[in-house]
Write a protein that holds these residues in place. Structure first.
Motif, PDB file in Angstrom:
ATOM      1  N   UNK A   6     -25.360  96.391  20.291  1.00  0.00           N
ATOM      2  CA  UNK A   6     -25.989  95.069  20.284  1.00  0.00           C
ATOM      3  C   UNK A   6     -27.334  95.018  19.559  1.00  0.00           C
ATOM      4  N   UNK A   7     -28.249  96.002  19.730  1.00  0.00           N
ATOM      5  CA  UNK A   7     -29.535  95.893  19.044  1.00  0.00           C
ATOM      6  C   UNK A   7     -29.433  95.884  17.515  1.00  0.00           C
ATOM      7  N   UNK A   8     -28.320  96.349  16.959  1.00  0.00           N
ATOM      8  CA  UNK A   8     -28.152  96.393  15.506  1.00  0.00           C
ATOM      9  C   UNK A   8     -27.441  95.166  14.951  1.00  0.00           C
ATOM     10  N   UNK A   9     -27.030  94.245  15.813  1.00  0.00           N
ATOM     11  CA  UNK A   9     -26.192  93.112  15.398  1.00  0.00           C
ATOM     12  C   UNK A   9     -26.839  92.280  14.294  1.00  0.00           C
ATOM     13  N   UNK A  10     -28.052  91.808  14.485  1.00  0.00           N
ATOM     14  CA  UNK A  10     -28.683  90.925  13.490  1.00  0.00           C
ATOM     15  C   UNK A  10     -28.861  91.622  12.155  1.00  0.00           C
ATOM     16  N   UNK A  11     -29.265  92.865  12.169  1.00  0.00           N
ATOM     17  CA  UNK A  11     -29.432  93.610  10.919  1.00  0.00           C
ATOM     18  C   UNK A  11     -28.092  93.806  10.240  1.00  0.00           C
ATOM     19  N   UNK A  12     -27.067  94.173  10.989  1.00  0.00           N
ATOM     20  CA  UNK A  12     -25.740  94.397  10.414  1.00  0.00           C
ATOM     21  C   UNK A  12     -25.157  93.110   9.844  1.00  0.00           C
ATOM     22  N   UNK A  19     -19.063  91.441  11.607  1.00  0.00           N
ATOM     23  CA  UNK A  19     -19.747  92.399  12.481  1.00  0.00           C
ATOM     24  C   UNK A  19     -19.373  92.115  13.925  1.00  0.00           C
ATOM     25  N   UNK A  20     -19.129  93.175  14.683  1.00  0.00           N
ATOM     26  CA  UNK A  20     -18.832  93.048  16.106  1.00  0.00           C
ATOM     27  C   UNK A  20     -19.735  93.990  16.875  1.00  0.00           C
ATOM     28  N   UNK A  21     -20.552  93.431  17.764  1.00  0.00           N
ATOM     29  CA  UNK A  21     -21.374  94.253  18.655  1.00  0.00           C
ATOM     30  C   UNK A  21     -20.493  94.731  19.792  1.00  0.00           C
ATOM     31  N   UNK A  22     -20.651  96.008  20.155  1.00  0.00           N
ATOM     32  CA  UNK A  22     -19.813  96.584  21.199  1.00  0.00           C
ATOM     33  C   UNK A  22     -20.667  97.223  22.275  1.00  0.00           C
TER      34      UNK A  22
END
Length: 169
Positions: A6-12, A19-22
């Motif tokens: 989740x913390x990488x979602x916006x950057x990814x 993009x899928x946060x897991x």
């Protein structure tokens, strides 16, 4: 598709790709390949200092018809390696051997996962091969002594055929 914590979602998402946060335990399926997020013990931020196995950083278990591969991601040694070994029984463990997981802890992780094949990754990264004249990363002899024939060091640009690995004796 980019899978991330989740913390990488916006950057990814800035990549323009899907993009899928897991979260730990969540599985993403692509045909007959199942990718399961597992916890890593890491701060979850590039410059963070408070490590926890809370889903801010992830490792991955990739189950294919040929083999199951565990990729640790950046992590310290913690009980999650034993969880992966007993829950997923990986055939291959790719371990990020670095400041978080030095050779002795990488060996502990290798034995905890019970994987018959162990591949060090992220090892000697950041120009080590170029700046140090192509020398082997520090700790290779120690890893060989602690892990034995299970250790498979891949040189930059080399590969390993994904096939069913032998069981541990």
């Amino acid at each position: 598709v980019v899978l991330c914590p989740a913390p990488a979602l916006k950057t990814a998402q800035k990549s323009g790709l899907t993009v899928k946060a897991m979260t730990p335990g969540e599985t993403y399926e692509i045909g007959d390949v199942h990718i399961t997020a597992v916890a890593a013990h890491h701060p979850g931020a590039r410059w963070g200092v408070r490590a926890a196995a809370d889903g801010r950083a992830l490792g991955w278990v990739i189950a294919t018809p040929a083999a199951t591969v565990f990729y640790s991601g950046d992590t310290n040694y913690f009980s999650g390696f034993t969880h992966v070994g007993w829950t997923y029984a990986p055939d291959i463990a790719i371990l990020n051997v670095n400041g978080h997981l030095p050779p002795v802890d990488a060996a502990r992780a290798a034995w905890a996962t019970r994987a018959p094949v162990v591949i060090p990754a992220h090892w000697g990264a950041y120009g080590y091969w170029v700046m140090r004249g192509g020398r082997r990363p520090r700790g290779e002899e120690e890893l060989r002594r602690l892990i034995g024939d299970r250790l498979h060091v891949l040189d930059v640009g080399s590969s390993m055929r994904l096939e069913k690995a032998p069981s541990l004796p």
